[in-house]
Motif scaffolding. Structure first.
Motif, short mmCIF file in Angstrom:
data_model
loop_
_atom_site.label_atom_id
_atom_site.label_comp_id
_atom_site.label_asym_id
_atom_site.label_seq_id
_atom_site.Cartn_x
_atom_site.Cartn_y
_atom_site.Cartn_z
N UNK A 117 -10.41 -17.74 -6.25
CA UNK A 117 -9.80 -17.14 -7.44
C UNK A 117 -10.79 -16.19 -8.12
N UNK A 118 -12.04 -16.65 -8.27
CA UNK A 118 -13.01 -15.85 -9.01
C UNK A 118 -13.32 -14.55 -8.28
N UNK A 119 -13.44 -14.63 -6.95
CA UNK A 119 -13.90 -13.43 -6.26
C UNK A 119 -12.77 -12.48 -5.89
N UNK A 120 -11.53 -12.99 -5.77
CA UNK A 120 -10.46 -12.05 -5.42
C UNK A 120 -9.80 -11.47 -6.67
N UNK A 121 -9.81 -12.20 -7.79
CA UNK A 121 -8.96 -11.77 -8.90
C UNK A 121 -9.47 -10.49 -9.55
N UNK A 122 -10.75 -10.48 -9.95
CA UNK A 122 -11.21 -9.28 -10.66
C UNK A 122 -12.05 -8.37 -9.77
N UNK B 27 -15.07 -7.64 -6.62
CA UNK B 27 -16.50 -7.88 -6.56
C UNK B 27 -17.16 -6.69 -5.90
N UNK B 28 -18.26 -6.23 -6.49
CA UNK B 28 -19.02 -5.11 -5.97
C UNK B 28 -18.15 -3.89 -5.69
N UNK B 29 -17.32 -3.57 -6.65
CA UNK B 29 -16.52 -2.37 -6.52
C UNK B 29 -15.23 -2.55 -5.76
N UNK B 30 -15.07 -3.69 -5.06
CA UNK B 30 -13.80 -3.93 -4.37
C UNK B 30 -12.79 -4.38 -5.41
N UNK B 31 -11.65 -3.71 -5.53
CA UNK B 31 -10.70 -4.10 -6.57
C UNK B 31 -10.04 -5.43 -6.27
N UNK B 32 -9.69 -6.18 -7.32
CA UNK B 32 -9.03 -7.47 -7.13
C UNK B 32 -7.56 -7.35 -7.47
N UNK B 33 -6.83 -8.48 -7.40
CA UNK B 33 -5.38 -8.44 -7.63
C UNK B 33 -5.02 -8.56 -9.10
N UNK B 34 -5.98 -8.88 -9.94
CA UNK B 34 -5.63 -9.05 -11.35
C UNK B 34 -5.65 -7.70 -12.05
N UNK B 35 -4.70 -7.49 -13.01
CA UNK B 35 -4.50 -6.14 -13.53
C UNK B 35 -5.56 -5.72 -14.54
N UNK B 36 -6.30 -6.67 -15.12
CA UNK B 36 -7.32 -6.29 -16.10
C UNK B 36 -8.71 -6.51 -15.53
N UNK B 37 -9.69 -5.84 -16.13
CA UNK B 37 -11.06 -6.16 -15.78
C UNK B 37 -11.73 -6.77 -17.01
N UNK B 38 -12.95 -7.30 -16.80
CA UNK B 38 -13.51 -8.10 -17.88
C UNK B 38 -13.94 -7.28 -19.10
N UNK B 39 -14.06 -5.95 -18.94
CA UNK B 39 -14.49 -5.17 -20.10
C UNK B 39 -13.40 -4.22 -20.57
N UNK B 40 -12.17 -4.44 -20.12
CA UNK B 40 -11.08 -3.53 -20.45
C UNK B 40 -10.37 -4.03 -21.71
N UNK B 41 -10.16 -3.14 -22.67
CA UNK B 41 -9.48 -3.54 -23.90
C UNK B 41 -8.00 -3.23 -23.78
N UNK B 42 -7.18 -4.27 -23.97
CA UNK B 42 -5.73 -4.09 -23.90
C UNK B 42 -5.14 -4.39 -25.27
N UNK B 43 -3.95 -3.87 -25.59
CA UNK B 43 -3.34 -4.20 -26.89
C UNK B 43 -3.09 -5.70 -27.01
N UNK B 44 -3.26 -6.24 -28.20
CA UNK B 44 -3.11 -7.67 -28.42
C UNK B 44 -1.66 -8.09 -28.23
N UNK B 45 -1.42 -9.10 -27.41
CA UNK B 45 -0.09 -9.64 -27.22
C UNK B 45 -0.03 -10.97 -27.98
N UNK B 46 0.88 -11.07 -28.93
CA UNK B 46 1.07 -12.32 -29.67
C UNK B 46 -0.25 -12.83 -30.24
N UNK B 47 -1.03 -11.92 -30.81
CA UNK B 47 -2.31 -12.25 -31.43
C UNK B 47 -3.28 -12.94 -30.47
N UNK B 48 -3.12 -12.68 -29.18
CA UNK B 48 -4.09 -13.17 -28.22
C UNK B 48 -3.92 -14.61 -27.77
N UNK B 49 -2.81 -15.25 -28.15
CA UNK B 49 -2.59 -16.64 -27.75
C UNK B 49 -2.33 -16.69 -26.24
N UNK B 50 -2.88 -17.68 -25.53
CA UNK B 50 -2.66 -17.76 -24.08
C UNK B 50 -1.19 -17.79 -23.73
#
Lengths: 513, 366
Positions: free
Chosen positions: B62-67, B69-92
């Motif tokens: 999960x950790x290595x494929x989702x975001x 690694x080393x420039x290889x893109x993962x399947x998750x749509x966000x990256x760890x430093x990307x700012x997205x608009x708040x959805x429902x005040x950030x609640x999970x």
């Protein structure tokens, strides 16, 4: 033996020299002590920089500064000269003073936690070894692994949230709803059923009784607002004392030794009489007095055992002394509980007793009991956090050691000659299992002085770890060196003690002369 | 393996004594299997270790494929430093019932970064540090321990004094020095440029360079006892070189202890990394790590508790699974492992008088 010790000491001194040189250079190289001034826009920037340069002697290269420091530190070796000079920290305070304060803070924080962790860990380890592959064993093993894997800063934040803020909110209106009381009772009941072992029927019976008892006690507490006015009272002390007497006798002498049991029970009776007599005296208590009373309690217990005599006087004395010490502890606990409302309503505490940071409430005033309660409420959370993470090691280690001993031939011999299981476990196995544990305990006590950097940071205790971290962040070598010196010397000293203790405890191990 | 190992001796002993002592079960299942097979069989039979292995594998993938690694893109749509608009005040948005993943399964922080991406990135960092430390500490520990345990004399004295010096230098100080060097991007040395680009690798290498001491002491002890064994004498008489004896004869016999303790070092390494990041001398922003996430978000516990729960949960899960794997390996590699069973001891201890199982429920005394 003497040759061995001398050789070890000389090696230790050389290692200390080398390591302290490295530490000094590393600290000096870890950053720029003038950085905060370079970025500032204060008008007297140049002056400040010069002042600090002079204070830390930044003009001289670090290796030369080290020898300068070493010259001061070497004066500590001259006995009674009082010329110890470990330099000053960045604020101009002598390191020897700062170390003194930090040492007191650290020791108050860590000593209790370590002692409790050792006691609980060893007990759990032995019980799980005796019940290998039982539910209890699996449960404790899992818990040990879990605690072992917990980051302490995470636990600390959780404890602050639920242990302090949550519990303080609960104390404002200490009512336990009946369903909650039932659930807590059920949990305690299940724990009891798992712990007692034996047949299913017996477990269920004991679990059920404990469940009913715990739930009833909780409801009683809730109805009488016990948490606001806690206390034990003579009746609870009497019942608990009799329980203690039986348990202590069972473990130390065996219930069949009637004289020992009678001695322990007499000690409980004496304790009850003393409870009423001593109350006025306890009102003017000091720490020294409590220590003296504890010693007196042990002596009285030994006296009772001696007078009861019997075929094994030593066993009676041991049982009665332990019992009277524990009953004395109950009396002390009761007195602390009596002082609780006063502390709780203190104007500084304002009804939120469990503290999240610091080592004491600022500007609190009161008698011995209030002040002690104040330090207890400040110590309780860091102590729990430290116990949780260090418990696992002791439990696992004791369990492994005990299991190894239980497989030894002499244990089989002891069983074969018909000794009771208590004698086999307590006399033959337990004592031998303690030998390897003694060495890791010595190591840990040596490491105590270093303090717990993270725990001290989270709970804002200004101990050794704080001093160290502060020195690193300000690129100030002197406090770092002071802490390092204390830690390294105690660690190496206890290392040596551990080796010597091992050879003293286990005759098969001999130190090389 | 060419030499009779301890394992075989024990098995032989047990085979010769079918009626072994009370309560001690002989290792009969080991008959006719090679040591590797016995170890594998025991490890696979250890429930905790298998569960640990599965959990760790899931987290790893999960950790290595989702975001990525080393420039290889993962399947998750966000990256760890990307700012997205708040959805429902950030609640999970993740929920168990109905089972749904949602836009931000672990929630968002105050400025809208996706916590799932940050946690996965942190888990990557922790696993990387763990592997790097394990490899480096294992390698240096084996070399130092083997040399000092095998050659003794001056080699041992020098290497062990070096170990003593390193063991008392506080790790926190070294990490702080390293963090400072990594922070000086402008000075342009090869180390600082490497460290500022691969913060986590540099940290791992550095920690590896100081955590080998425990392993070295342990390996030295193993070598000290193994070099006195007969099969080493036999090898020496038949003309084997020192290197051959060390690597072909002694090391395979010490590999169990080695692997188990590397595992334990690795689980401790994760906690060290998170603790250093928490204290501000490990991984630094804008990169992220599990310890750093907790440190950044502990003040927000009252308002956004999920920012605190998920990173902590992942630290505990990784560390716990590694510990269980280590425990399984220990059981699998320990040839003396026999199951002592108090109940069996009682039953076998024959019908004259049943002795109580433990000290605490016995009333028939002395």
């Amino acid at each position: 033996m003497v040759t061995y010790i001398v050789r070890r000491l000389i090696t230790a001194a050389l290692i200390l020299l080398g390591a302290s040189f490295l530490v000094y250079l590393l600290t000096a190289a870890s950053g720029d002590p003038l950085e905060e001034f370079r970025a500032s826009s204060a008008p007297n920037k140049q002056q400040l920089m010069e002042a600090r340069t002079e204070l830390l002697q930044l003009d001289t290269p670090a290796p030369i500064r080290y020898f300068h420091w070493l010259g001061g530190a070497a004066q500590c070796l001259i006995p009674f000269a009082n010329s110890c000079d470990l330099g000053k920290n960045i604020a101009g305070q002598p390191i020897t003073d700062a170390l003194g304060h930090a040492l007191v803070q650290t020791l108050t924080l860590v000593t209790g936690a370590t002692v409790l962790a050792i006691l609980i860990g060893i007990t759990l380890g032995i019980i799980t070894a005796l019940r290998q592959y039982s539910t209890l064993d699996y449960g404790v093993t899992f818990m040990a692994f879990l605690f072992f894997s917990l980051p302490i800063f995470w636990v600390a934040v959780l404890l602050k949230e639920f242990g302090a803020i949550g519990f303080n909110n609960f104390l404002r209106n200490p009512e336990i709803p009946i369903p909650a009381a039932l659930v807590i009772g059920a949990v305690i009941g299940v724990l009891a059923a798992v712990t007692v072992g034996g047949e299913m029927k017996r477990r269920l019976l004991i679990g059920g009784v404990v469940f009913l008892f715990a739930a009833a006690v909780l409801m009683y507490f809730s109805a009488t607002e016990w948490f606001k006015n806690p206390g034990l009272g003579p009746l609870v002390i009497a019942i608990a004392g009799v329980g203690i007497a039986f348990a202590v006798t069972l473990l130390s002498a065996g219930l069949k030794n009637r004289k020992a049991l009678q001695s322990a029970l007499i000690a409980v009776g004496v304790g009850l009489v003393v409870y009423f007599v001593i109350q006025p005296l306890l009102d003017q208590a000091t720490f020294l007095m409590i220590v003296l009373l504890a010693i007196a309690a042990v002596l009285v217990g030994m006296g009772i055992g001696y007078l009861m005599g019997g075929y094994d006087r030593g066993q009676s004395m041991r049982a009665a002394a332990l019992t009277s010490f524990l009953v004395g502890f109950l009396i002390l606990l009761d007195r602390f509980m009596q002082a609780w409302p006063e502390y709780f309503n203190n104007s500084r505490v304002r009804g939120r007793p469990i503290a999240t940071i610091g080592a004491s409430t600022p500007n609190i005033e009161g008698d011995f009991w209030t002040l002690s309660l104040d330090s207890f409420t400040h110590l309780i959370l860091p102590t729990i956090a430290l116990i949780l993470i260090s418990l696992a090691g002791y439990t696992r280690f004791t369990r492994a050691s005990m299991l190894e001993i239980m497989n030894m031939d002499y244990i089989r011999t002891a069983r074969a000659k018909g000794l009771s299981e208590r004698t086999v476990v307590m006399r033959h196995a337990f004592r031998n299992a303690l030998i390897p544990i003694a060495t890791i305990v010595a190591f840990d006590i040596g490491a105590l002085i270093g303090g717990a950097v993270i725990t001290e940071t989270v709970f804002s205790v200004r101990g050794m770890g704080f001093l160290f971290l502060d020195g690193i962040t300000h690129v100030d070598p002197n406090p770092v060196m002071g802490v390092f010196l204390c830690v390294a010397i105690t660690a190496m000293g206890f290392n040596l003690i551990a080796d010597l203790a091992y050879s003293a405890l286990d005759p098969r191990v001999r130190v090389k002369a | 393996m060419s030499q009779p190992s301890q394992q075989d001796e024990i098995v032989a002993e047990d085979a010769g004594l079918p009626q072994s002592a009370a309560g001690i079960e002989p290792v009969l299942e080991a008959k006719g299997l090679s040591q590797g097979q016995i170890v594998r069989k025991r490890f696979l039979g250890h429930t905790g270790a298998i569960i640990g292995l599965v959990v760790f594998a899931i987290i790893f993938v999960m950790a290595f494929t989702s975001v990525g690694y080393w420039g290889i893109p993962g399947w998750w749509k966000y990256s760890h430093d990307e700012v997205a608009p708040l959805v429902n005040d950030g609640v999970p948005t993740a929920s168990l019932w109905p089972l749904a993943w949602g836009e931000h399964p672990f929630g968002q922080d105050r400025i809208g970064r996706d916590l799932f991406a940050m946690t996965m990135r942190g888990a990557q960092q922790s696993i990387t540090v763990m592997v790097v430390i394990g490899l480096i500490a294992g390698f240096i520990g084996v070399v130092v321990g083997a040399l000092s345990g095998y050659f003794r004399g001056w080699t041992e004295a020098v290497l062990m004094r070096l170990t003593d010096v390193i063991i008392i230098i506080p790790g926190l100080l070294l990490a702080a020095v390293m963090a400072q060097m990594a922070g000086r991007r402008d000075s342009g040395g090869w180390f600082s440029s490497f460290a500022s680009n691969n913060g986590i690798l540099a940290l791992g290498i550095f920690l590896g360079l100081i955590t080998w001491v425990g392993l070295a002491r342990l390996m030295r002890g193993e070598f000290l006892s193994l070099r006195e064994r007969e099969f080493v004498d036999a090898a020496r008489i038949s003309g084997a070189s020192n290197a051959r004896i060390i690597f072909k004869h002694i090391l395979p016999n010490a590999v169990g202890v080695l692997i188990v303790n590397i595992t334990l070092t690795m689980s401790a390494a994760i906690l060290t990394e998170t603790a250093l990041s928490y204290l501000g001398v490990g991984v630094k922003a804008p990169d992220t790590s599990l310890g750093l996430l907790i440190s950044q978000n502990q003040e927000a516990f009252a308002t956004r508790p999920w920012l605190f729960w998920y990173p902590g949960l992942f630290i505990v899960l990784i560390c716990l699974s590694i510990n269980f794997i280590g425990d399984g390996l220990r059981d699998a590699f320990d040839p003396r492992q026999k199951k002592f069973n108090a109940k069996k001891a009682k039953d076998a201890g024959h019908p004259l008088e049943p002795t109580p199982v433990t000290a605490f429920d016995g009333t028939k005394d002395d």
